[in-house]
Design a protein around this motif. Structure first.
Motif, PDB file in Angstrom:
ATOM      1  N   GLY A  65      -0.406   5.173  -3.467  1.00 34.06           N
ATOM      2  CA  GLY A  65      -1.930   5.224  -3.820  1.00 34.06           C
ATOM      3  C   GLY A  65      -2.489   5.188  -2.224  1.00 34.06           C
ATOM      4  O   GLY A  65      -3.967   5.211  -2.621  1.00 34.06           O
ATOM      5  N   ASP A  66      -2.275   4.823  -1.809  1.00 38.37           N
ATOM      6  CA  ASP A  66      -2.584   4.404   0.080  1.00 38.37           C
ATOM      7  C   ASP A  66      -2.588   5.296   0.928  1.00 38.37           C
ATOM      8  O   ASP A  66      -1.707   5.562   1.953  1.00 38.37           O
ATOM      9  CB  ASP A  66      -2.534   2.721   0.218  1.00 38.37           C
ATOM     10  N   THR A 124      -0.125  12.269   5.600  1.00 38.19           N
ATOM     11  CA  THR A 124       0.146  10.983   4.830  1.00 38.19           C
ATOM     12  C   THR A 124      -0.557  11.923   3.383  1.00 38.19           C
ATOM     13  O   THR A 124      -0.729  13.045   2.422  1.00 38.19           O
ATOM     14  CB  THR A 124       0.256   9.981   4.263  1.00 38.19           C
ATOM     15  N   SER A 129     -12.319   5.864   9.206  1.00 36.20           N
ATOM     16  CA  SER A 129     -13.054   6.695   8.097  1.00 36.20           C
ATOM     17  C   SER A 129     -13.508   7.682   7.634  1.00 36.20           C
ATOM     18  O   SER A 129     -14.482   8.006   6.442  1.00 36.20           O
ATOM     19  CB  SER A 129     -13.713   4.459   7.403  1.00 36.20           C
ATOM     20  N   GLY A 162      -8.701   8.680   0.739  1.00 40.01           N
ATOM     21  CA  GLY A 162      -7.700   8.471   1.199  1.00 40.01           C
ATOM     22  C   GLY A 162      -9.140   8.398   2.758  1.00 40.01           C
ATOM     23  O   GLY A 162     -10.009   9.571   1.696  1.00 40.01           O
ATOM     24  N   GLY A 215       0.860  -1.257   0.116  1.00 44.92           N
ATOM     25  CA  GLY A 215       0.158  -0.118   0.207  1.00 44.92           C
ATOM     26  C   GLY A 215       1.102   1.460  -0.210  1.00 44.92           C
ATOM     27  O   GLY A 215       0.159   2.177   0.707  1.00 44.92           O
ATOM     28  N   ARG A 270      -4.167   6.854   4.029  1.00 45.63           N
ATOM     29  CA  ARG A 270      -5.062   6.387   5.459  1.00 45.63           C
ATOM     30  C   ARG A 270      -4.845   7.325   6.602  1.00 45.63           C
ATOM     31  O   ARG A 270      -4.878   6.865   8.190  1.00 45.63           O
ATOM     32  CB  ARG A 270      -3.773   4.385   5.881  1.00 45.63           C
TER      33      ARG A 270
END
Length: 55
Positions: free
Chosen positions: A14-15, A21, A47, A42, A11, A17
């Motif tokens: 493009g990840d 970042t 979430s 992201g 990851g 979390r």
């Protein structure tokens, strides 16, 4: 090629979390949905808080 596959599986590309970042990518952390013309790219730790960037 194998190393690229390993990075992808972990990851690295493009990840997003976490907030650090997200902010380093030039985006913002926003609760709920991304505002206006921002695009969801992201999350910022949980979430419920989205990482949003202008296209």
């Amino acid at each position: 090629m194998l190393l690229l596959c390993v990075f992808f599986l972990l990851g690295v590309f493009g990840d997003i979390r976490n907030p650090i970042t997200c902010l380093k990518s030039g985006a913002i952390c926003h609760p709920g949905f991304c505002p206006g013309r921002y695009k969801h790219i992201g999350v910022c730790g949980v979430s419920a808080i989205k990482c949003c960037k202008k296209p």
